[in-house]
Design a protein around this motif. Structure first.
Motif, PDB file in Angstrom:
ATOM      1  N   LEU A   1      37.491  27.864  35.567  1.00  0.00           N
ATOM      2  CA  LEU A   1      37.125  26.468  35.793  1.00  0.00           C
ATOM      3  C   LEU A   1      36.067  26.329  36.877  1.00  0.00           C
ATOM      4  O   LEU A   1      35.207  25.441  36.796  1.00  0.00           O
ATOM      5  CB  LEU A   1      38.368  25.650  36.160  1.00  0.00           C
ATOM      6  N   VAL A   2      36.142  27.207  37.879  1.00  0.00           N
ATOM      7  CA  VAL A   2      35.126  27.152  38.943  1.00  0.00           C
ATOM      8  C   VAL A   2      33.954  28.079  38.640  1.00  0.00           C
ATOM      9  O   VAL A   2      33.023  28.186  39.438  1.00  0.00           O
ATOM     10  CB  VAL A   2      35.738  27.509  40.313  1.00  0.00           C
ATOM     11  N   ASP A   3      34.014  28.743  37.477  1.00  0.00           N
ATOM     12  CA  ASP A   3      32.930  29.614  37.016  1.00  0.00           C
ATOM     13  C   ASP A   3      32.590  30.681  38.044  1.00  0.00           C
ATOM     14  O   ASP A   3      31.427  30.873  38.412  1.00  0.00           O
ATOM     15  CB  ASP A   3      31.682  28.774  36.695  1.00  0.00           C
ATOM     16  N   TYR A   4      33.644  31.388  38.516  1.00  0.00           N
ATOM     17  CA  TYR A   4      33.409  32.457  39.484  1.00  0.00           C
ATOM     18  C   TYR A   4      34.078  33.738  38.978  1.00  0.00           C
ATOM     19  O   TYR A   4      35.158  34.119  39.408  1.00  0.00           O
ATOM     20  CB  TYR A   4      33.965  32.086  40.861  1.00  0.00           C
ATOM     21  N   GLY A   5      33.462  34.373  38.013  1.00  0.00           N
ATOM     22  CA  GLY A   5      33.949  35.637  37.503  1.00  0.00           C
ATOM     23  C   GLY A   5      35.180  35.488  36.621  1.00  0.00           C
ATOM     24  O   GLY A   5      35.576  34.383  36.238  1.00  0.00           O
ATOM     25  N   TYR A   6      35.777  36.628  36.314  1.00  0.00           N
ATOM     26  CA  TYR A   6      36.926  36.683  35.423  1.00  0.00           C
ATOM     27  C   TYR A   6      38.056  37.447  36.112  1.00  0.00           C
ATOM     28  O   TYR A   6      37.846  38.548  36.631  1.00  0.00           O
ATOM     29  CB  TYR A   6      36.575  37.402  34.119  1.00  0.00           C
ATOM     30  N   VAL A   7      39.238  36.869  36.103  1.00  0.00           N
ATOM     31  CA  VAL A   7      40.425  37.594  36.549  1.00  0.00           C
ATOM     32  C   VAL A   7      41.205  37.961  35.291  1.00  0.00           C
ATOM     33  O   VAL A   7      42.104  37.239  34.852  1.00  0.00           O
ATOM     34  CB  VAL A   7      41.279  36.758  37.522  1.00  0.00           C
ATOM     35  N   ILE A   8      40.823  39.079  34.685  1.00  0.00           N
ATOM     36  CA  ILE A   8      41.439  39.503  33.432  1.00  0.00           C
ATOM     37  C   ILE A   8      42.813  40.103  33.687  1.00  0.00           C
ATOM     38  O   ILE A   8      43.776  39.834  32.953  1.00  0.00           O
ATOM     39  CB  ILE A   8      40.541  40.527  32.710  1.00  0.00           C
TER      40      ILE A   8
ATOM     41  N   TYR B   1      51.858  32.928  35.868  1.00  0.00           N
ATOM     42  CA  TYR B   1      51.161  32.485  37.073  1.00  0.00           C
ATOM     43  C   TYR B   1      49.815  33.198  37.196  1.00  0.00           C
ATOM     44  O   TYR B   1      48.820  32.610  37.639  1.00  0.00           O
ATOM     45  CB  TYR B   1      52.009  32.745  38.313  1.00  0.00           C
ATOM     46  N   GLY B   2      49.796  34.473  36.811  1.00  0.00           N
ATOM     47  CA  GLY B   2      48.528  35.198  36.811  1.00  0.00           C
ATOM     48  C   GLY B   2      47.520  34.559  35.863  1.00  0.00           C
ATOM     49  O   GLY B   2      46.319  34.475  36.178  1.00  0.00           O
ATOM     50  N   MET B   3      47.995  34.083  34.724  1.00  0.00           N
ATOM     51  CA  MET B   3      47.094  33.418  33.781  1.00  0.00           C
ATOM     52  C   MET B   3      46.567  32.094  34.344  1.00  0.00           C
ATOM     53  O   MET B   3      45.441  31.686  34.035  1.00  0.00           O
ATOM     54  CB  MET B   3      47.812  33.183  32.448  1.00  0.00           C
ATOM     55  N   LEU B   4      47.357  31.432  35.181  1.00  0.00           N
ATOM     56  CA  LEU B   4      46.864  30.233  35.853  1.00  0.00           C
ATOM     57  C   LEU B   4      45.713  30.585  36.794  1.00  0.00           C
ATOM     58  O   LEU B   4      44.735  29.830  36.903  1.00  0.00           O
ATOM     59  CB  LEU B   4      47.990  29.556  36.626  1.00  0.00           C
TER      60      LEU B   4
ATOM     61  N   THR C   1      56.426  34.381  49.176  1.00  0.00           N
ATOM     62  CA  THR C   1      55.083  34.926  48.957  1.00  0.00           C
ATOM     63  C   THR C   1      54.427  34.391  47.685  1.00  0.00           C
ATOM     64  O   THR C   1      53.206  34.198  47.660  1.00  0.00           O
ATOM     65  CB  THR C   1      55.113  36.458  48.908  1.00  0.00           C
ATOM     66  N   LEU C   2      55.196  34.160  46.632  1.00  0.00           N
ATOM     67  CA  LEU C   2      54.582  33.689  45.388  1.00  0.00           C
ATOM     68  C   LEU C   2      53.942  32.319  45.597  1.00  0.00           C
ATOM     69  O   LEU C   2      52.774  32.102  45.221  1.00  0.00           O
ATOM     70  CB  LEU C   2      55.616  33.628  44.270  1.00  0.00           C
ATOM     71  N   LEU C   3      54.676  31.399  46.208  1.00  0.00           N
ATOM     72  CA  LEU C   3      54.122  30.074  46.467  1.00  0.00           C
ATOM     73  C   LEU C   3      52.907  30.169  47.382  1.00  0.00           C
ATOM     74  O   LEU C   3      51.871  29.536  47.120  1.00  0.00           O
ATOM     75  CB  LEU C   3      55.195  29.182  47.101  1.00  0.00           C
ATOM     76  N   ILE C   4      53.031  30.959  48.448  1.00  0.00           N
ATOM     77  CA  ILE C   4      51.914  31.091  49.390  1.00  0.00           C
ATOM     78  C   ILE C   4      50.698  31.698  48.696  1.00  0.00           C
ATOM     79  O   ILE C   4      49.560  31.258  48.904  1.00  0.00           O
ATOM     80  CB  ILE C   4      52.340  31.928  50.610  1.00  0.00           C
ATOM     81  N   TYR C   5      50.931  32.705  47.853  1.00  0.00           N
ATOM     82  CA  TYR C   5      49.811  33.339  47.157  1.00  0.00           C
ATOM     83  C   TYR C   5      49.087  32.337  46.258  1.00  0.00           C
ATOM     84  O   TYR C   5      47.856  32.331  46.181  1.00  0.00           O
ATOM     85  CB  TYR C   5      50.303  34.525  46.329  1.00  0.00           C
ATOM     86  N   LEU C   6      49.856  31.483  45.584  1.00  0.00           N
ATOM     87  CA  LEU C   6      49.251  30.545  44.645  1.00  0.00           C
ATOM     88  C   LEU C   6      48.431  29.463  45.342  1.00  0.00           C
ATOM     89  O   LEU C   6      47.438  28.980  44.785  1.00  0.00           O
ATOM     90  CB  LEU C   6      50.342  29.894  43.784  1.00  0.00           C
ATOM     91  N   VAL C   7      48.819  29.078  46.562  1.00  0.00           N
ATOM     92  CA  VAL C   7      48.152  27.935  47.199  1.00  0.00           C
ATOM     93  C   VAL C   7      47.228  28.336  48.337  1.00  0.00           C
ATOM     94  O   VAL C   7      46.438  27.498  48.799  1.00  0.00           O
ATOM     95  CB  VAL C   7      49.188  26.913  47.723  1.00  0.00           C
TER      96      VAL C   7
END
Length: 263
Positions: free
Chosen positions: A111-118, A101-104, A234-240
């Motif tokens: 895709l939105v070209d706003y930095g890197y979440v490594i 999920y972190g890789m998503l 929390t996982l679902l809420i965090y993702l959306v």
């Protein structure tokens, strides 16, 4: 007295062994995360002069991450305690799922070209679920171990280590900053895995012994119940929550739509 090694606890009513107070605390942490990201969006996408990445709001972001990660460690002790024969494979599968999920999130930011979440908070929690497995049977030892990892992270951060290219990406999980990369979400193992170990310590040395004497009931009121419901999802809420926040702000006219100059 709590016996050790841990033995399974009975399921707590309809929650199937869940602890409403831990869920409610996680719900509070999720609320803090949503509030910070609202402020971040207003600052970075709306042009409002809030300074979301420094001062009070930077400290608020770290505090919300601390609570979230600490509770992840504490929750691991509850999962370990409930399982009759906890195996490494269970935690490996769970950790890889969270890491995926972190890789998503990483892909979405590119895709939105706003930095890197490594190596953001989901990467951290996913990796920590796997790395924490050998420590889940320990009690007091996790306190000095956690503090040591935090101290190592503080040392690395104070030295301003940096690396470029592939080395920067590979060393980012250890707190070595990639050169010239903007990272809107960055929670490296050093020092944050130490916070996970502090949560494991608190779960094994304090929370579980207390729960042994006082089995959990249901939430004491609707507010606590609502927070516990948030904490269970929390996982679902965090993702959306981020795309939902942005869509709502755009719909309300607080932010300009994509491709239109903001305030």
């Amino acid at each position: 007295m709590v016996r050790w090694p841990p033995v399974p606890l009975a399921a707590a009513g309809k929650g199937g062994g869940r602890y409403w107070d831990v869920d409610a605390a996680r719900g509070v942490a999720m609320g803090m995360v949503v509030l910070y990201h609202l402020v971040f969006d207003l600052d970075n996408f709306g042009g409002y002069p809030i300074a979301s990445t420094s001062g009070f709001w930077a400290a608020f972001a770290d505090a919300s991450a601390f609570v979230f990660v600490f509770l992840a460690g504490l929750s691991l002790t509850l999962s370990y305690r409930r399982a009759a024969r906890p195996t490494f494979g269970k935690y490996l599968r769970r950790g890889l799922r969270i890491f995926a999920y972190g890789m998503l999130i990483t892909l979405a930011f590119r895709l939105v070209d706003y930095g890197y979440v490594i190596f953001g908070i989901l990467h951290l929690i996913g990796a920590s679920i796997v790395l924490a497995y050998p420590f889940l049977r320990l009690r007091w030892a996790n306190l000095p171990l956690g503090l040591l990892v935090i101290a190592l992270g503080a040392y690395v951060g104070a030295r301003d280590f940096a690396a470029g290219g592939a080395a920067g990406v590979l060393l980012a999980p250890l707190g070595v900053l990639p050169e010239g990369v903007m990272m809107p979400d960055y929670r490296p193992l050093l020092p944050w895995f130490g916070v996970v170990l502090l949560g494991v310590f608190a779960g094994n040395a304090a929370y579980l012994p207390w729960r042994e004497r006082r089995p959990p009931g249901g939430p004491p009121g609707p507010a606590a119940g609502a927070l516990a419901l948030v904490g269970r999802n929390t996982l679902l809420i965090y993702l959306v929550h981020q795309p939902v926040l942005l869509a709502v702000l755009w719909a309300l006219g607080v932010l300009a739509p994509p491709g239109v100059a903001g305030r």
